[in-house]
Design an enzyme around this catalytic site. Structure first.
Site, short mmCIF file in Angstrom:
data_model
loop_
_atom_site.label_atom_id
_atom_site.label_comp_id
_atom_site.label_asym_id
_atom_site.label_seq_id
_atom_site.Cartn_x
_atom_site.Cartn_y
_atom_site.Cartn_z
N LYS A 267 43.54 40.26 36.47
CA LYS A 267 44.93 39.81 36.36
C LYS A 267 45.14 38.38 36.82
CE LYS A 267 47.64 43.99 37.11
NZ LYS A 267 48.56 44.53 38.14
N ARG B 105 31.04 46.73 56.48
CA ARG B 105 32.13 46.32 57.37
C ARG B 105 31.82 46.65 58.83
NH1 ARG B 105 37.85 47.00 54.23
NH2 ARG B 105 37.28 45.51 52.63
N GLY C 85 41.96 40.17 49.26
CA GLY C 85 43.30 39.58 49.17
C GLY C 85 43.60 38.58 50.27
P1 ADP Z 1 38.30 40.45 42.64
O1 ADP Z 1 38.43 41.78 43.37
O2 ADP Z 1 36.93 39.86 42.79
O3 ADP Z 1 39.41 39.51 43.00
P2 ADP Z 1 39.68 41.47 40.33
O4 ADP Z 1 40.15 42.63 41.12
O5 ADP Z 1 40.67 40.46 39.91
O6 ADP Z 1 38.44 40.76 41.06
O7 ADP Z 1 39.03 42.00 38.96
C1 ADP Z 1 37.91 42.82 38.92
C2 ADP Z 1 37.98 43.78 37.75
O8 ADP Z 1 38.24 43.10 36.53
C3 ADP Z 1 36.65 44.48 37.56
O9 ADP Z 1 36.85 45.87 37.78
C4 ADP Z 1 36.27 44.19 36.11
O10 ADP Z 1 35.73 45.32 35.43
C5 ADP Z 1 37.57 43.79 35.50
N1 ADP Z 1 37.37 42.93 34.33
C6 ADP Z 1 36.86 41.68 34.32
N2 ADP Z 1 36.79 41.21 33.06
C7 ADP Z 1 37.26 42.18 32.26
C8 ADP Z 1 37.47 42.28 30.84
N3 ADP Z 1 37.15 41.29 30.01
N4 ADP Z 1 38.02 43.42 30.38
C9 ADP Z 1 38.34 44.44 31.22
N5 ADP Z 1 38.17 44.40 32.54
C10 ADP Z 1 37.65 43.28 33.06
#
Ligand code: ADP
Ligand code: MG
Length: 387
Positions: free
Chosen positions: A190, A28, A365
């Protein structure tokens, strides 16, 4: 003419600090340097505002930005001063005496009680710290905080920095003018975080690939067994609704890698509708990886948000790595591939592929919100509405 003028720059130096207070990741800081050099080269004197952590409107010594100033000085190769306050007459004085060619970092804006509530008085007082305003904190621009929205409401001109401009160029192209085929891959934990974004792509993308824990919630919506997998039960209804609205656009995994809940070690591949009751799905399986990579390779425009599995754990990172690789292939064959989301950006950096895709959004976000809504509070207040 910028000579001698104080550029009040909102940066995003919300960096991870190690236990001993060292800056653990300088990405950053590096990202802000082009804007800072651009200003210094034109004779402006940059005064930097940032938040760090969640000190909650009071001074928390462990969240001080002081260690960041030293690291920035090293990275920039020019003097970076630090002043241990922000909303005081002394802080204003420190901006007035800053020599040309140097940079000044002020203390954490979230030490101030009115920052996150966007207290109008605070915004006006902080506006005294500069002669014009630059927003180079894209990742914070979805927050209507005093240093993001309040200050540029009273300090003009208020413009976008180079980092924000680069983000907007990439995300606007994705939002408004995607060359087709336009393929999107969603994963991560999520659905509920991402509903507006998924809905907005549902009608605009040619294909939406679903992986990660999010896929489990879709499988649950189809009545399939999900064992001990992470399922967002409150979002099952939304998942059914999305499936009903665009069954030909959404593509779910056909096989999954499963194992003991929250342990690594022995893993198994099973068809997506046969997750064993005692096990959890932590990655997309080999057939799905191949299918997803093939679909992504047809894309002229590709957007990826959310890891395809529990990629932090050994044995469950293959789906995420393959999608990262497929994104690089899209870019390198002349297409446009963008990665957004904090964990996805980290995954592609760790895979060493971040330089090989068209754009990795630093926004987390903020990027997702911009893609869904086409504007952000911190952009709306800039001159000529930069959103
Ligand atoms: P981003 O920050 O890229 O938007 P998210 O915060 O939505 O992504 O999700 C990332 C997290 O989701 C990671 O820590 C990953 O370990 C978890 N994750 C992804 N797939 C699974 C799964 N099948 N079971 C448990 N955790 C998962
Ligand atoms: Mg995340």
């Amino acid at each position: 003419m910028l000579t001698g003028r104080r550029a009040l720059v909102r940066v995003d130096y919300n960096v991870p600090l190690s236990e001993s207070g060292d800056v653990a990741d300088v990405a950053r800081l590096e990202g802000s340097i082009p804007t800072l050099n651009h200003l210094v080269d034109r004779g402006a004197r940059p005064i930097l505002l940032s938040h760090l952590g969640r000190p909650g409107g009071k001074v928390v010594p462990g969240d001080s930005l002081e260690p960041v100033a030293a690291v920035l000085e090293e990275l920039m190769g020019r003097p970076v001063r630090f002043f241990p306050a922000t909303d005081t007459d002394e802080a204003v004085e420190s901006t007035r005496i800053l020599p040309q060619g140097e940079v000044l970092l002020l203390e954490n804006t979230r030490f101030l009680p009115g920052e996150t509530t966007n207290d109008p008085g605070l915004g006006q007082r902080l506006a005294r710290l500069g002669d014009f305003y630059v927003n180079d904190a894209f990742g914070t621009s979805h927050r209507a905080h005093a240093s993001v929205v309040g200050v540029p409401s009273s300090l003009k001109p208020a413009v976008a920095g180079l980092l924000v401009e680069a983000e907007l160029n990439a995300l606007t192209r994705l939002r408004d003018d995607p060359a087709r085929p336009f393929v999107v891959a969603f994963g991560g934990a999520k659905i509920s975080d991402k509903i507006p974004l998924m809905e907005s792509f549902l009608t605009r993308a040619d294909r939406i690939l679903i992986g990660g824990a999010m896929a489990n919630t879709f499988l649950a919506a189809l009545g399939r067994p999900t064992g001990k997998s992470l399922v967002e039960s409150e979002a099952i209804g939304i998942a059914s609704d999305l499936l009903a609205r665009a069954p030909e656009v959404l593509m779910l995994p056909e096989d999954l890698v499963v194992g003991e809940p929250r342990t690594t070690g022995s893993t198994r591949v099973v068809p997506a509708d046969e997750i064993p009751a005692a096990l959890a799905a932590y990655d997309i399986g080999p057939a799905t990886r191949e299918r997803f990579s093939a679909v992504i390779s047809t894309a002229e425009t590709f957007f990826w948000n959310g890891p395809m599995g529990w990629f932090e754990a050994a044995g469950y990172d293959k789906g995420t790595l393959d999608v990262a690789q497929a994104a690089a292939v899209v870019s390198e064959s002349g297409g446009f591939a963008v990665v957004g989301g904090g964990d996805s950006a980290r995954a592609i950096r760790e895979a060493g592929l971040d330089q090989r895709v068209s754009h990795v959004s630093t926004g987390g976000g903020a990027s997702l919100e911009y893609l869904a809504h086409g504007t952000l509070p911190g952009l709306e207040v800039l001159d000529d509405d930069q959103s």
